[in-house]
Scaffold this motif. Structure first.
Motif, short mmCIF file in Angstrom:
data_model
loop_
_atom_site.label_atom_id
_atom_site.label_comp_id
_atom_site.label_asym_id
_atom_site.label_seq_id
_atom_site.Cartn_x
_atom_site.Cartn_y
_atom_site.Cartn_z
N PRO A 138 0.82 -1.23 0.00
CA PRO A 138 0.00 0.00 0.00
C PRO A 138 0.85 1.27 0.00
O PRO A 138 0.41 2.31 -0.50
CB PRO A 138 -0.82 -0.13 1.29
CG PRO A 138 -0.92 -1.60 1.52
CD PRO A 138 0.41 -2.14 1.09
N LEU A 139 2.06 1.20 0.56
CA LEU A 139 2.95 2.36 0.56
C LEU A 139 3.36 2.70 -0.87
O LEU A 139 3.34 3.88 -1.26
CB LEU A 139 4.18 2.07 1.42
CG LEU A 139 5.19 3.20 1.59
CD1 LEU A 139 4.54 4.43 2.20
CD2 LEU A 139 6.36 2.72 2.45
N TYR A 140 3.73 1.68 -1.63
CA TYR A 140 4.05 1.92 -3.05
C TYR A 140 2.84 2.48 -3.78
O TYR A 140 2.93 3.45 -4.55
CB TYR A 140 4.52 0.63 -3.71
CG TYR A 140 4.00 0.47 -5.12
CD1 TYR A 140 4.46 1.29 -6.15
CD2 TYR A 140 3.02 -0.47 -5.42
CE1 TYR A 140 3.95 1.18 -7.43
CE2 TYR A 140 2.51 -0.59 -6.69
CZ TYR A 140 2.98 0.24 -7.70
OH TYR A 140 2.46 0.13 -8.96
N GLN A 141 1.66 1.88 -3.55
CA GLN A 141 0.45 2.30 -4.26
C GLN A 141 0.11 3.76 -3.96
O GLN A 141 -0.43 4.47 -4.81
CB GLN A 141 -0.70 1.37 -3.89
CG GLN A 141 -0.52 -0.06 -4.39
CD GLN A 141 -1.45 -1.05 -3.72
OE1 GLN A 141 -2.36 -0.67 -2.99
NE2 GLN A 141 -1.22 -2.34 -3.94
N LYS A 142 0.44 4.22 -2.77
CA LYS A 142 0.17 5.61 -2.39
C LYS A 142 0.90 6.59 -3.30
O LYS A 142 0.37 7.68 -3.60
CB LYS A 142 0.59 5.82 -0.92
CG LYS A 142 0.39 7.23 -0.40
CD LYS A 142 0.79 7.32 1.06
CE LYS A 142 0.62 8.72 1.61
NZ LYS A 142 0.99 8.82 3.05
N TYR A 143 2.11 6.22 -3.74
CA TYR A 143 2.93 7.15 -4.51
C TYR A 143 3.12 6.75 -5.98
O TYR A 143 3.81 7.45 -6.73
CB TYR A 143 4.31 7.29 -3.85
CG TYR A 143 4.23 7.99 -2.51
CD1 TYR A 143 4.06 9.37 -2.45
CD2 TYR A 143 4.27 7.27 -1.32
CE1 TYR A 143 3.96 10.02 -1.22
CE2 TYR A 143 4.18 7.91 -0.09
CZ TYR A 143 4.02 9.28 -0.05
OH TYR A 143 3.91 9.94 1.15
N GLU A 145 1.23 6.85 -8.65
CA GLU A 145 0.80 7.83 -9.65
C GLU A 145 1.42 9.20 -9.39
O GLU A 145 1.68 9.96 -10.33
CB GLU A 145 -0.72 7.93 -9.66
CG GLU A 145 -1.41 6.66 -10.15
CD GLU A 145 -2.91 6.85 -10.29
OE1 GLU A 145 -3.39 7.99 -10.12
OE2 GLU A 145 -3.60 5.85 -10.56
N LEU A 146 1.66 9.53 -8.15
CA LEU A 146 2.25 10.82 -7.82
C LEU A 146 3.69 10.92 -8.29
O LEU A 146 4.14 12.00 -8.71
CB LEU A 146 2.17 11.07 -6.31
CG LEU A 146 0.77 11.17 -5.71
CD1 LEU A 146 0.84 11.21 -4.19
CD2 LEU A 146 0.05 12.39 -6.26
N ILE A 179 5.81 16.36 -2.48
CA ILE A 179 5.42 14.95 -2.61
C ILE A 179 6.61 14.04 -2.34
O ILE A 179 6.49 13.03 -1.63
CB ILE A 179 4.85 14.69 -4.02
CG1 ILE A 179 3.50 15.40 -4.19
CG2 ILE A 179 4.67 13.19 -4.26
CD1 ILE A 179 2.98 15.38 -5.61
N ALA A 183 7.04 11.22 0.59
CA ALA A 183 7.39 9.83 0.31
C ALA A 183 8.62 9.42 1.10
O ALA A 183 8.67 8.32 1.68
CB ALA A 183 7.65 9.65 -1.19
N ASP A 186 7.59 8.79 4.70
CA ASP A 186 6.81 7.56 4.86
C ASP A 186 7.71 6.33 4.73
O ASP A 186 7.59 5.36 5.49
CB ASP A 186 5.70 7.49 3.82
CG ASP A 186 4.51 8.37 4.17
OD1 ASP A 186 4.47 8.89 5.30
OD2 ASP A 186 3.62 8.53 3.31
N TYR A 187 8.58 6.35 3.74
CA TYR A 187 9.46 5.20 3.53
C TYR A 187 10.45 5.05 4.69
O TYR A 187 10.75 3.92 5.12
CB TYR A 187 10.22 5.34 2.21
CG TYR A 187 9.49 4.76 1.02
CD1 TYR A 187 10.03 3.72 0.28
CD2 TYR A 187 8.25 5.26 0.62
CE1 TYR A 187 9.36 3.18 -0.81
CE2 TYR A 187 7.56 4.74 -0.46
CZ TYR A 187 8.13 3.69 -1.17
OH TYR A 187 7.46 3.15 -2.25
#
Length: 302
Positions: A138-143, A145-146, A179, A183, A186-187
């Protein structure tokens, strides 16, 4: 520790974008999760400056109970170039991924790699992938498209990336910088959580394997890191080589005895030298090779 943070804070122009802000966040958060012990860089790296006087270097280095080397290098060059090379490498008693942030930016362009680099090839070690990345998709999915996929990646590089890697190129702007900073935070927090949960390996043979896996990673990076030509231009070949082997990828000359060609014999030239090609195995990934669940998509290499 406090005086280090104050020095960083005072050197930052908080009205503008600076990778020093990323480093400050990481140091403060790590300090709240573990005990950081400062390491002094070798004297020759003190007050490191570019030969043309247009770039300044900011270096930090620590160790911690579960961390062998926590280090960062920031380069700020006039008029608008910035570089961040930040990594946290675990002690061999832990099979933790390697936190990696490699960012290069100018007034018009940002090129970034942000990842929890796997100690083992996740396509060969599904157990390792499930252990560390299954819950982080989900962490990858969050970013995704951004920070869209940055284009061509070689098969060799892919073996050192995880399914949550952010590899991106984008136009520099305040919004995109924000952004990227989000990221990074979060990472890094995800990595700190993994570190807190990590337990020391009781099986000495597994510790030996972890040590060799980290040495293989360092050997690849020290030889093929794309930032090396920039360092040579800024500070000269000899000092750049020392900075790469003794600071950025410290351990390449002490964690193991195997050479680059021992690990990667396919790069051997007829005269015994190392091929300067970026890729010799022929696989190129032009788009993201994993699906949303972290599984490698067949047919992606071309």
């Amino acid at each position: 520790m406090l005086h280090v943070l104050l020095k960083l804070h005072q050197s930052m122009d908080l009205s503008s974008f600076s990778y020093l802000q990323f480093v400050q966040f990481a140091v403060e958060q790590a300090q709240s999760h573990t005990i950081l012990s400062p390491l002094s860089p070798q004297e020759k790296f003190n007050n490191l400056k570019a030969r043309d006087g247009n770039a300044t270097f900011h270096m930090l280095s620590f160790r911690a109970p579960k961390v062998r080397h926590f280090r960062s290098l920031c380069i700020e060059a006039r008029p608008a170039m910035q570089v961040l090379d930040f990594a946290v490498l675990p002690k061999p008693e832990f099979d933790l991924p390697i936190f990696c942030a490699n960012f290069f930016s100018t007034a018009s362009l940002c090129i970034v790699v942000l990842d929890l680099n796997p100690l083992y090839d996740v396509e060969l070690r599904s157990d390792y992938k499930d252990k560390y990345y299954k819950n982080l998709m989900p962490l990858y999915q969050k970013y995704a498209e951004l920070l869209p996929w940055g284009g061509k990646v070689t098969g060799e590089s892919l073996s050192f990336f995880s399914p949550i890697v952010v590899w991106s190129k984008f136009n520099s702007s305040r919004g995109m910088h924000q952004i990227l900073y989000a990221a990074f935070k979060d990472y890094f927090m995800a990595w700190l959580n993994l570190m807190e949960q990590a337990t020391k390996e009781a099986d000495e043979s597994k510790t030996v394997k972890n040590c060799e896996a980290q040495h293989k990673y360092l050997t690849w990076r020290a030889e093929k890191d794309p930032g090396y030509p920039l360092l040579k231009r800024l500070i000269g070949e000899d000092l750049a080589n020392d900075l790469v082997r003794q600071f950025l990828f410290e351990g390449v000359d002490s964690l193991g005895t195997k050479s680059f060609l021992d690990y990667f014999p396919e790069y051997s030239c007829e005269d015994g030298s190392i091929s300067q090609k970026r890729s010799v195995i022929g696989k190129v990934y032009n788009s993201r090779p994993w699906d949303a669940g972290g599984e490698l998509i067949s047919g992606k290499d071309r």
